[in-house]
Design an enzyme around this catalytic site. Structure first.
Site, PDB file in Angstrom:
ATOM      1  N   HIS A   1      38.153  45.070  40.899  1.00 19.69           N
ATOM      2  CA  HIS A   1      36.736  44.729  40.939  1.00 19.69           C
ATOM      3  C   HIS A   1      36.172  45.010  42.333  1.00 19.69           C
ATOM      4  O   HIS A   1      35.115  45.645  42.475  1.00 19.69           O
ATOM      5  CB  HIS A   1      36.552  43.257  40.560  1.00 19.69           C
ATOM      6  CG  HIS A   1      35.120  42.849  40.435  1.00 19.69           C
ATOM      7  ND1 HIS A   1      34.279  43.363  39.476  1.00 19.69           N
ATOM      8  CD2 HIS A   1      34.376  41.983  41.155  1.00 19.69           C
ATOM      9  CE1 HIS A   1      33.078  42.833  39.608  1.00 19.69           C
ATOM     10  NE2 HIS A   1      33.114  41.995  40.630  1.00 19.69           N
TER      11      HIS A   1
ATOM     12  N   GLU B   1      26.568  45.616  36.812  1.00 20.25           N
ATOM     13  CA  GLU B   1      27.772  45.054  37.442  1.00 20.25           C
ATOM     14  C   GLU B   1      28.833  46.123  37.702  1.00 20.25           C
ATOM     15  O   GLU B   1      29.240  46.842  36.780  1.00 20.25           O
ATOM     16  CB  GLU B   1      28.357  43.953  36.540  1.00 20.25           C
ATOM     17  CG  GLU B   1      29.509  43.205  37.200  1.00 20.25           C
ATOM     18  CD  GLU B   1      30.015  42.027  36.377  1.00 20.25           C
ATOM     19  OE1 GLU B   1      29.476  41.761  35.277  1.00 20.25           O
ATOM     20  OE2 GLU B   1      30.965  41.379  36.842  1.00 20.25           O
TER      21      GLU B   1
HETATM   22  P1  HMG Z   1      42.616  51.765  38.908  1.00 19.91           P
HETATM   23  O1  HMG Z   1      43.928  51.755  38.246  1.00 19.91           O
HETATM   24  O2  HMG Z   1      42.537  51.484  40.358  1.00 19.91           O
HETATM   25  O3  HMG Z   1      41.886  53.126  38.606  1.00 19.91           O
HETATM   26  O4  HMG Z   1      41.673  50.766  38.125  1.00 19.91           O
HETATM   27  P2  HMG Z   1      42.391  54.592  38.926  1.00 19.91           P
HETATM   28  O5  HMG Z   1      41.700  55.002  40.198  1.00 19.91           O
HETATM   29  O6  HMG Z   1      43.865  54.708  38.829  1.00 19.91           O
HETATM   30  O7  HMG Z   1      41.740  55.407  37.700  1.00 19.91           O
HETATM   31  C1  HMG Z   1      42.211  55.236  36.374  1.00 19.91           C
HETATM   32  C2  HMG Z   1      41.040  55.391  35.422  1.00 19.91           C
HETATM   33  O8  HMG Z   1      40.163  54.234  35.550  1.00 19.91           O
HETATM   34  C3  HMG Z   1      40.140  56.583  35.675  1.00 19.91           C
HETATM   35  O9  HMG Z   1      40.656  57.744  35.078  1.00 19.91           O
HETATM   36  C4  HMG Z   1      38.873  56.141  35.021  1.00 19.91           C
HETATM   37  O10 HMG Z   1      38.973  56.226  33.610  1.00 19.91           O
HETATM   38  C5  HMG Z   1      38.807  54.675  35.426  1.00 19.91           C
HETATM   39  P3  HMG Z   1      40.094  59.207  35.555  1.00 19.91           P
HETATM   40  O11 HMG Z   1      38.617  59.213  35.402  1.00 19.91           O
HETATM   41  O12 HMG Z   1      40.503  59.335  37.002  1.00 19.91           O
HETATM   42  O13 HMG Z   1      40.780  60.142  34.643  1.00 19.91           O
HETATM   43  N1  HMG Z   1      38.153  54.568  36.743  1.00 19.91           N
HETATM   44  C6  HMG Z   1      36.869  54.903  36.995  1.00 19.91           C
HETATM   45  N2  HMG Z   1      35.888  55.372  36.202  1.00 19.91           N
HETATM   46  C7  HMG Z   1      34.689  55.587  36.776  1.00 19.91           C
HETATM   47  N3  HMG Z   1      34.431  55.396  38.098  1.00 19.91           N
HETATM   48  C8  HMG Z   1      35.369  54.927  38.908  1.00 19.91           C
HETATM   49  C9  HMG Z   1      36.653  54.660  38.377  1.00 19.91           C
HETATM   50  N4  HMG Z   1      37.801  54.210  38.900  1.00 19.91           N
HETATM   51  C10 HMG Z   1      38.698  54.153  37.915  1.00 19.91           C
HETATM   52  N5  HMG Z   1      35.096  54.729  40.190  1.00 19.91           N
HETATM   53  C11 HMG Z   1      39.751  49.483  37.585  1.00 19.91           C
HETATM   54  C12 HMG Z   1      40.449  50.311  38.643  1.00 19.91           C
HETATM   55  C13 HMG Z   1      38.518  48.835  38.186  1.00 19.91           C
HETATM   56  C14 HMG Z   1      39.310  50.401  36.434  1.00 19.91           C
HETATM   57  C15 HMG Z   1      40.763  48.423  37.036  1.00 19.91           C
HETATM   58  O14 HMG Z   1      41.214  47.648  38.109  1.00 19.91           O
HETATM   59  C16 HMG Z   1      40.158  47.504  35.990  1.00 19.91           C
HETATM   60  O15 HMG Z   1      40.048  47.864  34.831  1.00 19.91           O
HETATM   61  N6  HMG Z   1      39.804  46.279  36.377  1.00 19.91           N
HETATM   62  C17 HMG Z   1      39.121  45.335  35.509  1.00 19.91           C
HETATM   63  C18 HMG Z   1      37.691  45.261  35.955  1.00 19.91           C
HETATM   64  C19 HMG Z   1      36.827  44.398  35.085  1.00 19.91           C
HETATM   65  O16 HMG Z   1      37.224  43.827  34.113  1.00 19.91           O
HETATM   66  N7  HMG Z   1      35.575  44.300  35.472  1.00 19.91           N
HETATM   67  C20 HMG Z   1      34.585  43.517  34.791  1.00 19.91           C
HETATM   68  C21 HMG Z   1      33.872  42.659  35.784  1.00 19.91           C
HETATM   69  S1  HMG Z   1      34.808  41.223  36.117  1.00 19.91           S
HETATM   70  C22 HMG Z   1      34.183  40.162  34.908  1.00 19.91           C
HETATM   71  O17 HMG Z   1      33.017  39.920  34.897  1.00 19.91           O
HETATM   72  C23 HMG Z   1      34.946  39.754  33.697  1.00 19.91           C
HETATM   73  C24 HMG Z   1      36.094  38.801  33.796  1.00 19.91           C
HETATM   74  O18 HMG Z   1      35.785  37.566  34.411  1.00 19.91           O
HETATM   75  C25 HMG Z   1      36.456  38.579  32.351  1.00 19.91           C
HETATM   76  C26 HMG Z   1      37.663  37.719  32.139  1.00 19.91           C
HETATM   77  O19 HMG Z   1      37.921  36.805  32.945  1.00 19.91           O
HETATM   78  O20 HMG Z   1      38.335  37.950  31.106  1.00 19.91           O
HETATM   79  C27 HMG Z   1      37.205  39.443  34.536  1.00 19.91           C
END
Ligand code: HMG
Length: 433
Positions: free
Chosen positions: A388, A85
């Site tokens: 996401h 995912e």
């Molecule tokens: P952002 O602020 O846009 O990220 O977050 P950024 O570009 O500013 O980067 C900050 C840091 O995020 C990076 O630091 C990385 O650590 C990480 P850096 O490496 O630059 O020093 N990061 C990444 N790491 C690897 N590859 C990448 C990448 N981009 C950022 N491409 C982010 C973007 C998606 C991290 C944020 O919006 C987030 O944490 N969102 C939550 C996503 C999530 O929870 N996903 C799970 C799937 S959804 C689900 O199934 C669960 C749910 O239903 C559960 C619930 O309801 O409680 C949500």
């Protein structure tokens, strides 16, 4: 019956694929190519994978990602995650980095007790059974000594065996409820072997000295291990929560706590909340060669232990301090099973510094807590879709077979535009006109 086949298991891998092609794919050779292109060119490695399960026809890939910057009890880890995912690894990485600047994660193993049961029926007098158990208990343990001697030498073994009366729930139903310390092994084989030996002793001795029929139904470990428990937490002063996404830390902390409280009282929300936690947990459990089905079953049972399904994480705000924690049962192993067989599992464990089972429990719990923190942070600030979908963009582009040049242009375009499935489709169509 159409498509039924006898002796399938005896066929060679090629014959199995031939049968599938003939039966389901109209002998389409492109389907053979699809299946065989996932074979590893190293035949020894392929054979190793073939032999993990039965009737193997090919390999099914999952990406292995890594989330760096996890500070756990003052040690820095890069955590391996096997998951399909998008956004999960990014979310874990982002949470790790966030807490790295705030003292990191603290984790502790509360207890390590595993459980197994011999289920049996007995129709005679309960008192006779109780007396019989008192006399036979030490023999149950001594008869199992050939199985337990190595584990005992390492400091583990059988902790106790209890006789439990379950006749109020089911007529004539009793069980031997046994507890075990299995150290760095998950212990399934060890526990099941001990249980089957207990059952044999029980049956033989009952035939000699117990009136009335004692009938062994089954002997099996329990994947519900509420006494194999780990706790992970993060804490900091409210004002230290501030970052680029959190301009007002006081309001954020209150809203975050409210989101956790909702998951504590509302099962529909709790299931999704816990699913987010399992995104992190399962990914590390898989990457380290452990049994994620056992972990899933046990964790969800624990979430319902008080009679209502609830959140696995909790949050408090006391004296200006924010605290967020997770407590879950985890039966994991770092020896035995796939841990010394799957080359990528060995790689993952080495990356984690060859952890003990206790250390792995802490790492896995932290991955779950971090995942939940990242999801709740997004949910209570920007909403989940922004991050996401940003991560999901590449999947949509691949679905439309975008070229490398299209990808570069569209990634640039979506840095300033919101990613939705229809927005991506529209942008690709426009570009291709
Ligand atoms: P952002 O602020 O846009 O990220 O977050 P950024 O570009 O500013 O980067 C900050 C840091 O995020 C990076 O630091 C990385 O650590 C990480 P850096 O490496 O630059 O020093 N990061 C990444 N790491 C690897 N590859 C990448 C990448 N981009 C950022 N491409 C982010 C973007 C998606 C991290 C944020 O919006 C987030 O944490 N969102 C939550 C996503 C999530 O929870 N996903 C799970 C799937 S959804 C689900 O199934 C669960 C749910 O239903 C559960 C619930 O309801 O409680 C949500």
């Amino acid at each position: 019956m159409q498509n039924a086949i006898s002796g399938f298991s005896k066929l060679s891998k090629t014959q199995k694929i031939d049968w599938l092609l003939e039966t389901y794919f109209n002998n389409d050779e492109s389907s053979r190519k699809l299946v065989t292109q996932y074979f590893n060119s190293d035949e020894k490695l392929q054979k190793l994978h073939d032999e993990f399960i039965e009737n193997t026809i090919t390999n099914f890939y999952l990406p292995l990602g890594v989330a760096p910057n996890f500070l756990i009890n003052e040690t820095l880890y890069t955590i391996p995650m096997a998951i399909e995912e998008s956004s999960v690894v990014a979310a874990a990485s982002k949470a790790a980095k966030y807490w790295l600047e705030r003292g990191g994660f603290k984790a502790e193993v509360i207890s390590m007790v595993k459980i197994g049961q011999v289920h049996f029926t007995y129709a005679g007098k309960k008192e006779d059974l109780l007396n019989f158990f008192t006399t036979v208990k030490s023999q149950l343990i001594s008869d199992a000594s050939p199985i337990t001697k190595n584990m005992e030498r390492r400091g583990g073994g059988i902790l106790d065996i209890e006789l439990r009366d379950k006749t109020e729930e089911l007529d004539h139903y009793y069980q031997l409820h046994a507890t075990f310390e299995t150290l760095d092994a998950m212990g399934a084989n060890f526990i099941n072997s001990c249980l089957e030996q207990f059952a044999e002793t029980l049956k033989l001795e009952a035939e000699k000295s117990l009136e009335g029929q004692l009938d062994i139904i089954m002997s099996i470990l329990s994947n519900y291990v509420p006494d194999c428990l780990v706790r992970a937490e993060v804490r900091c002063k409210i004002e230290d929560l501030k970052d680029k996404d959190i301009p007002n830390p006081g309001a954020f902390a209150e809203k975050f706590k409210q989101a956790v409280s909702i998951a504590e009282v509302e099962p529909h929300r709790a299931v999704t909340h816990n699913k987010g936690i399992m995104n992190g947990i399962d990914a590390v459990v898989l990457a380290t060669g452990n049994d994620f089905r056992a972990v899933e079953a046990g964790v969800h049972a624990y979430a319902s232990k008080d009679g209502k399904y609830t959140s696995l994480t909790h949050c408090s705000i006391d004296n200006g301090e924010f605290c967020f924690w997770l407590e879950i049962p985890l039966a994991l192993g770092t020896v035995g099973g796939l841990t010394s067989l799957h080359p990528l599992v060995k790689f993952a464990l080495q990356m984690l510094g060859k952890p003990s089972a206790k250390d792995l429990m802490k790492i896995v719990a932290v991955a779950g807590l971090a995942q939940n923190f990242a999801a709740l942070k997004s949910l209570t600030t920007t909403g989940i879709q922004q991050g996401h979908m940003k991560m999901h963009l590449m999947n949509i582009l691949n679905q439309f077979e975008a070229t490398e040049s299209e990808k570069t242009q569209l990634v640039e375009h979506f840095k300033i535009n919101t990613v939705t499935h229809s927005a991506v489709v529209e942008a690709i169509s426009k570009m291709r006109k």
